[in-house]
Design a protein around this motif. Structure first.
Motif, PDB file in Angstrom:
ATOM      1  N   GLU A  25       0.903  -1.262   0.176  1.00 43.77           N
ATOM      2  CA  GLU A  25      -0.021   0.150  -0.138  1.00 43.77           C
ATOM      3  C   GLU A  25       0.838   1.274   0.018  1.00 43.77           C
ATOM      4  OE1 GLU A  25      -3.379   2.121  -0.358  1.00 43.77           O
ATOM      5  OE2 GLU A  25      -3.233  -0.379  -0.194  1.00 43.77           O
ATOM      6  N   PRO A  26       0.791   2.050  -1.075  1.00 44.92           N
ATOM      7  CA  PRO A  26       1.980   3.066  -1.175  1.00 44.92           C
ATOM      8  C   PRO A  26       1.543   4.286  -0.088  1.00 44.92           C
ATOM      9  CG  PRO A  26       0.261   3.211  -2.971  1.00 44.92           C
ATOM     10  CD  PRO A  26       0.119   1.880  -2.304  1.00 44.92           C
ATOM     11  N   SER A  27       2.651   4.783   0.420  1.00 40.91           N
ATOM     12  CA  SER A  27       2.299   5.889   1.328  1.00 40.91           C
ATOM     13  C   SER A  27       1.868   7.193   0.860  1.00 40.91           C
ATOM     14  CB  SER A  27       3.559   6.157   2.408  1.00 40.91           C
ATOM     15  OG  SER A  27       3.989   4.912   2.924  1.00 40.91           O
ATOM     16  N   TYR A  28       2.250   7.185  -0.457  1.00 33.12           N
ATOM     17  CA  TYR A  28       2.343   8.328  -1.255  1.00 33.12           C
ATOM     18  C   TYR A  28       1.928   8.238  -2.792  1.00 33.12           C
ATOM     19  CZ  TYR A  28       5.094  10.207   2.519  1.00 33.12           C
ATOM     20  OH  TYR A  28       5.882  10.618   3.842  1.00 33.12           O
ATOM     21  N   LEU A  29       0.746   8.840  -3.204  1.00 37.41           N
ATOM     22  CA  LEU A  29       0.515   8.765  -4.572  1.00 37.41           C
ATOM     23  C   LEU A  29       0.559  10.532  -5.221  1.00 37.41           C
ATOM     24  CD1 LEU A  29      -2.694   6.604  -4.510  1.00 37.41           C
ATOM     25  CD2 LEU A  29      -0.633   6.320  -5.928  1.00 37.41           C
ATOM     26  N   THR A  30       0.981  10.379  -6.392  1.00 31.84           N
ATOM     27  CA  THR A  30       0.953  11.753  -7.016  1.00 31.84           C
ATOM     28  C   THR A  30       1.111  11.734  -8.550  1.00 31.84           C
ATOM     29  OG1 THR A  30       2.316  13.917  -7.044  1.00 31.84           O
ATOM     30  CG2 THR A  30       3.507  11.844  -6.586  1.00 31.84           C
ATOM     31  N   ASN A  31       0.937  12.659  -9.163  1.00 30.82           N
ATOM     32  CA  ASN A  31       0.766  12.433 -10.637  1.00 30.82           C
ATOM     33  C   ASN A  31       2.095  13.857 -10.925  1.00 30.82           C
ATOM     34  OD1 ASN A  31      -0.078  15.230 -10.102  1.00 30.82           O
ATOM     35  ND2 ASN A  31      -1.711  14.822 -11.811  1.00 30.82           N
ATOM     36  N   SER A  32       3.026  13.745  -9.893  1.00 30.94           N
ATOM     37  CA  SER A  32       4.059  14.879 -10.180  1.00 30.94           C
ATOM     38  C   SER A  32       5.605  14.317 -10.003  1.00 30.94           C
ATOM     39  CB  SER A  32       3.945  15.787  -9.008  1.00 30.94           C
ATOM     40  OG  SER A  32       5.235  16.626  -9.109  1.00 30.94           O
ATOM     41  N   ILE A  33       6.129  13.898 -10.937  1.00 35.11           N
ATOM     42  CA  ILE A  33       7.562  13.344 -10.834  1.00 35.11           C
ATOM     43  C   ILE A  33       8.450  14.183  -9.794  1.00 35.11           C
ATOM     44  CG2 ILE A  33       9.648  12.940 -12.131  1.00 35.11           C
ATOM     45  CD1 ILE A  33       7.152  11.239 -13.039  1.00 35.11           C
ATOM     46  N   GLU A  34       8.129  15.656  -9.666  1.00 34.95           N
ATOM     47  CA  GLU A  34       8.913  16.325  -9.102  1.00 34.95           C
ATOM     48  C   GLU A  34       8.514  16.109  -7.550  1.00 34.95           C
ATOM     49  OE1 GLU A  34      11.351  18.586  -9.668  1.00 34.95           O
ATOM     50  OE2 GLU A  34      11.093  17.654 -11.717  1.00 34.95           O
ATOM     51  N   ALA A  35       7.267  16.003  -7.256  1.00 31.40           N
ATOM     52  CA  ALA A  35       6.853  15.473  -5.911  1.00 31.40           C
ATOM     53  C   ALA A  35       7.619  14.028  -5.419  1.00 31.40           C
ATOM     54  CB  ALA A  35       5.382  15.428  -5.743  1.00 31.40           C
ATOM     55  N   MET A  36       7.540  13.298  -6.386  1.00 29.89           N
ATOM     56  CA  MET A  36       8.145  11.775  -6.018  1.00 29.89           C
ATOM     57  C   MET A  36       9.608  11.973  -5.688  1.00 29.89           C
ATOM     58  SD  MET A  36       6.587   9.489  -9.104  1.00 29.89           S
ATOM     59  CE  MET A  36       5.117  10.045  -9.751  1.00 29.89           C
ATOM     60  N   LYS A  37      10.470  12.868  -6.560  1.00 31.29           N
ATOM     61  CA  LYS A  37      11.765  13.181  -6.026  1.00 31.29           C
ATOM     62  C   LYS A  37      11.789  13.688  -4.817  1.00 31.29           C
ATOM     63  CE  LYS A  37      12.671  14.997 -10.355  1.00 31.29           C
ATOM     64  NZ  LYS A  37      13.613  15.517 -11.384  1.00 31.29           N
ATOM     65  N   PHE A  38      11.069  14.766  -4.485  1.00 33.30           N
ATOM     66  CA  PHE A  38      11.155  15.620  -3.108  1.00 33.30           C
ATOM     67  C   PHE A  38      11.015  14.582  -2.056  1.00 33.30           C
ATOM     68  CE2 PHE A  38       9.764  17.891   0.350  1.00 33.30           C
ATOM     69  CZ  PHE A  38      10.530  18.773   0.607  1.00 33.30           C
ATOM     70  N   LEU A  39      10.032  13.610  -2.157  1.00 34.60           N
ATOM     71  CA  LEU A  39       9.668  12.758  -1.210  1.00 34.60           C
ATOM     72  C   LEU A  39      10.748  11.664  -0.833  1.00 34.60           C
ATOM     73  CD1 LEU A  39       5.807  12.364  -2.068  1.00 34.60           C
ATOM     74  CD2 LEU A  39       6.758  13.419   0.080  1.00 34.60           C
ATOM     75  N   ALA A  40      11.268  11.222  -1.935  1.00 35.84           N
ATOM     76  CA  ALA A  40      12.369  10.285  -1.809  1.00 35.84           C
ATOM     77  C   ALA A  40      13.683  10.709  -1.230  1.00 35.84           C
ATOM     78  CB  ALA A  40      12.729   9.648  -3.345  1.00 35.84           C
ATOM     79  N   ALA A  41      13.840  11.960  -1.236  1.00 35.64           N
ATOM     80  CA  ALA A  41      15.147  12.734  -1.033  1.00 35.64           C
ATOM     81  C   ALA A  41      14.957  13.307   0.541  1.00 35.64           C
ATOM     82  CB  ALA A  41      15.529  13.843  -1.851  1.00 35.64           C
ATOM     83  N   ALA A  42      13.738  13.359   0.720  1.00 41.00           N
ATOM     84  CA  ALA A  42      13.474  13.803   2.195  1.00 41.00           C
ATOM     85  C   ALA A  42      13.487  12.909   3.284  1.00 41.00           C
ATOM     86  CB  ALA A  42      12.034  14.642   2.339  1.00 41.00           C
ATOM     87  N   GLY A  43      13.633  11.498   2.969  1.00 36.52           N
ATOM     88  CA  GLY A  43      13.289  10.511   3.955  1.00 36.52           C
ATOM     89  C   GLY A  43      13.852   9.099   3.420  1.00 36.52           C
ATOM     90  N   ASP A  44      13.212   8.107   4.079  1.00 38.68           N
ATOM     91  CA  ASP A  44      13.444   6.681   3.756  1.00 38.68           C
ATOM     92  C   ASP A  44      12.442   6.277   2.523  1.00 38.68           C
ATOM     93  OD1 ASP A  44      15.281   6.726   5.444  1.00 38.68           O
ATOM     94  OD2 ASP A  44      14.131   5.673   7.163  1.00 38.68           O
ATOM     95  N   GLY A  45      11.624   7.159   2.007  1.00 37.68           N
ATOM     96  CA  GLY A  45      10.735   6.658   1.077  1.00 37.68           C
ATOM     97  C   GLY A  45      11.329   6.119  -0.192  1.00 37.68           C
ATOM     98  N   ILE A  46      10.815   5.468  -0.875  1.00 32.73           N
ATOM     99  CA  ILE A  46      11.317   4.813  -2.295  1.00 32.73           C
ATOM    100  C   ILE A  46      10.355   5.094  -3.354  1.00 32.73           C
ATOM    101  CG2 ILE A  46      12.117   2.932  -3.520  1.00 32.73           C
ATOM    102  CD1 ILE A  46      12.498   1.375  -0.937  1.00 32.73           C
ATOM    103  N   ALA A  47      10.929   5.895  -4.476  1.00 28.39           N
ATOM    104  CA  ALA A  47       9.996   6.077  -5.450  1.00 28.39           C
ATOM    105  C   ALA A  47      10.367   5.309  -6.710  1.00 28.39           C
ATOM    106  CB  ALA A  47      10.153   7.721  -6.059  1.00 28.39           C
ATOM    107  N   PHE A  48       9.678   5.095  -7.478  1.00 21.52           N
ATOM    108  CA  PHE A  48      10.222   4.082  -8.827  1.00 21.52           C
ATOM    109  C   PHE A  48      10.426   4.871 -10.001  1.00 21.52           C
ATOM    110  CE2 PHE A  48       8.380   1.661  -5.522  1.00 21.52           C
ATOM    111  CZ  PHE A  48       9.401   0.748  -5.334  1.00 21.52           C
ATOM    112  N   LEU A  49      11.298   5.382 -10.578  1.00 20.15           N
ATOM    113  CA  LEU A  49      11.494   6.528 -11.485  1.00 20.15           C
ATOM    114  C   LEU A  49      12.525   5.686 -12.422  1.00 20.15           C
ATOM    115  CD1 LEU A  49      11.232   9.707  -9.745  1.00 20.15           C
ATOM    116  CD2 LEU A  49       9.428   8.703 -11.164  1.00 20.15           C
ATOM    117  N   SER A  50      12.870   6.404 -13.639  1.00 17.64           N
ATOM    118  CA  SER A  50      14.093   6.008 -14.418  1.00 17.64           C
ATOM    119  C   SER A  50      15.243   6.917 -14.332  1.00 17.64           C
ATOM    120  CB  SER A  50      13.573   6.072 -15.936  1.00 17.64           C
ATOM    121  OG  SER A  50      13.700   7.635 -16.219  1.00 17.64           O
ATOM    122  N   LYS A  51      16.301   6.436 -14.768  1.00 16.89           N
ATOM    123  CA  LYS A  51      17.710   7.228 -14.586  1.00 16.89           C
ATOM    124  C   LYS A  51      17.563   8.655 -15.379  1.00 16.89           C
ATOM    125  CE  LYS A  51      21.031   3.543 -14.204  1.00 16.89           C
ATOM    126  NZ  LYS A  51      22.299   3.168 -14.984  1.00 16.89           N
TER     127      LYS A  51
END
Length: 304
Positions: free
Chosen positions: A221-247
């Motif tokens: 169950e994802p902790s975060y859902l968003t349609n913003s790549i920028e938001a995903m990157k910010f959330l991943a950089a801010a803590g222990d969260g894991i985003a799933f993106l390309s290089k």
């Protein structure tokens, strides 16, 4: 520019007489008096010292000298048209516009970087970056509303041709301090205990990631859902969260030490093809072609 060369009018007269086979036919096609065309033909024959046409009962036929001259005329006119096009392209670089339709992650990374470099070289050129979903991007390119389309997983469209493409698989994106960051690759199951950052269902990568977890037999169950790549990157950089993106989504952040990309070991995500496209069967201006080349050059640099 128009046909303003000193002898361009005579060239067109000779070419049209040869095509029409008569002075009268050339006169009608060019909307020029037959007497004027005939005068120029006779003058040219006198200057060359050879007849260019055989005068037959039902028209004119090129002589050997005329065939040589007409071949030269057509080469000259073709070259002149190319010169005109090149000059128009130079003007376009001074005052034209390049419109690129892309996705929000790319619009926050490689696209503005390329635009800044290109814009510095051509300061009079206007560069427009429009953020859209994949289907809207191909529609904009096919409809002529955008010069270029640059995005992941673009649906095939008959009116659109691909200039460059590459499969850029998704991976786990984490902060450098994340407990998993030291691994070169990791099993998908290792991600399960951490806060997961998913794209929402409006984005194609949502299905790619959700399907990978389902096929691995992992209920998450994802902790975060968003349609913003920028938001995903910010959330991943801010803590222990894991985003799933390309290089490519994190090119700048990885270079700056803000995020780390980890390959998934046991389960590969479905294809995530990055494509640069343009409209088929259409003359493309120099500005758009040069901008496309700049993007491809930047993409290749990220693979080195």
């Amino acid at each position: 520019m128009g046909k303003t060369m000193l002898h361009s009018r005579v060239l067109r007269y000779i070419d049209e007489v040869a095509r029409s086979g008569s002075i009268r036919g050339a006169s009608e096609r060019l909307n020029v008096a037959a007497s004027a065309i005939n005068k120029h033909v006779l003058q040219l024959e006198e200057d060359i010292g050879e007849p260019l046409f055989e005068r037959l009962p039902r028209g004119l036929r090129l002589t050997p000298a005329g065939e040589i001259l007409v071949a030269h005329v057509r080469r000259t006119m073709k070259e002149y048209s190319q010169v005109e096009a090149e000059i128009r392209d130079i003007k376009a670089l001074q005052s034209g516009e390049v419109i690129i339709a892309t996705m929000n992650g790319l619009a926050g990374g490689i696209v503005p970087k390329v635009a800044a470099i290109f814009g510095a070289r051509h300061p009079r050129l206007k560069i427009t970056i429009r953020v859209m979903f994949a289907r809207e991007i191909v529609q904009a390119v096919a409809g002529g509303e955008a010069d270029l389309g640059f995005a992941f997983s673009l649906p095939p469209t008959p009116q659109v041709e691909t200039l460059w493409k590459m499969d850029t698989r998704l991976g786990a994106v984490v902060a450098p301090e994340h407990p998993l960051a030291g691994m070169e690759s990791l099993p998908l199951a290792y991600c399960q205990p951490y806060p997961l950052i998913f794209a929402d269902k409006s984005m194609q990568i949502h299905g790619i990631v959700a399907d990978a977890f389902a096929e691995a037999g992992l209920t998450v169950e994802p902790s975060y859902l968003t349609n913003s790549i920028e938001a995903m990157k910010f959330l991943a950089a801010a803590g222990d969260g894991i985003a799933f993106l390309s290089k490519f989504d994190i090119t700048e952040e990885q270079r700056n030490g803000v995020l780390t990309y980890l390959q998934i070991r046991d389960r590969t995500f479905a294809k995530n093809v990055l494509s640069l496209v343009q409209r088929e069967r259409r003359g493309h201006g120099l500005a758009a072609a040069m901008f496309a080349e700049e993007i491809i050059r930047a993409l290749r640099a990220t693979m080195e």
